[in-house]
Design a protein around this motif. Structure first.
Motif: not given
Length: 288
Positions: A144-145, A154-164, A245-247
């Protein structure tokens, strides 16, 4: 379609009193299939009636494929006689009286599920939802967030994969993906077709086992590639309030939300956390 049979499938881990209240609202021509999270101890508190069945239990974890698995365990218990299959959580309740609820679906053959194409132009999710199928997510990473450290990873991993792009998934089981709320009301015909499709196409399930919040894409995509796609309303008939919400979920409904529910055209609402609000819905929101 008069007097057709309907079934309400409930995914739950708490609130047995609320679930039993919902069951008590309906006549015998509504069946219930209840999935109790394997981590929960409420199974013995669910009312035992002829029209209530319990499914095989899955250890459900937020955002993982276990959400889809729990739903499929319930759908495996269905048969073709149902006019409508409603999927709700244990925190949901009807916000129209039972007669109006049944009459609405007796007159209907529409598929009530959100199906938004996952692309930046038509989807408000991050990356237009494209990461939901383009990124291979290790399941340990999905929490959960509110679990901030893993959320950052997870966000860093997602951004790396999507941008690379080099590491994005390239082999897909379908040509287009659709997403929306994981709660829906579908005809028995649609559900029968879905279960037959995934039985004949095991690669579809295999692909989604490595996504995030797959339940919000798995069924919407199936609905759009089905022979019944022309009947999709692209709405779920679920009343929810999202306040940034960030829940990882909608806000908890209380007495201050009663007027909004009365004005809503939805048939279910989520999420409730106390019986006092449920009793107010029965008293003030239900109307013939």
């Amino acid at each position: 379609m008069s007097n057709s049979k309907q079934v309400i499938c409930i995914q739950c881990h708490n609130n047995p009193e609320q679930i039993n209240e919902l069951i008590s609202c309906f006549p015998e021509r509504v069946d219930f299939i209840v999935h109790v999270d394997k981590k929960s101890d409420i199974e013995n508190q669910i009312v035992h009636k002829e029209n209530v069945r319990l499914s095989e239990r899955i250890d459900v974890r937020w955002g993982t494929f276990s959400q889809v698995e729990a739903t499929l365990k319930m759908f495996e218990m269905l048969n073709a006689r149902y006019q409508y299959v409603h999927l709700i959580s244990g925190n949901d309740f009807i916000i129209k009286n039972p007669k109006a609820f049944l009459d609405f679906f007796d007159r209907n053959d529409t598929e009530y599920i959100q199906c938004n194409k996952l692309e930046k132009e038509s989807c408000s999710w991050t990356w237009g939802g494209e990461d939901r199928y383009s990124v291979y997510y290790p399941q340990w990473m999905i929490k959960r967030p509110t679990e901030v450290n893993l959320h950052i990873v997870r966000v860093a991993y997602r951004e790396f994969v999507m941008r690379t792009k080099l590491f994005k998934r390239k082999k897909f089981p379908v040509s287009e993906f659709y997403g929306g709320s994981s709660w829906f009301s579908l005809t028995g015909k649609m559900i029968t077709w879905m279960m037959d499709y995934i039985k004949k196409n095991p690669e579809y399930i295999k692909f989604f086992k490595h996504g995030i919040c797959s339940d919000e894409v798995f069924f919407s995509t199936l609905a759009k590639i089905s022979p019944f796609s022309k009947n999709i309303a692209n709405r779920s008939l679920r009343f929810m309030i999202w306040n940034g919400t960030t829940s990882g979920g909608p806000k908890e409904l209380g007495k201050d939300d009663i007027e909004k529910m009365k004005k809503s055209e939805c048939l279910f609402a989520r999420k409730f956390v106390d019986m006092d609000t449920i009793k107010m819905v029965e008293r003030f929101v239900w109307r013939l």
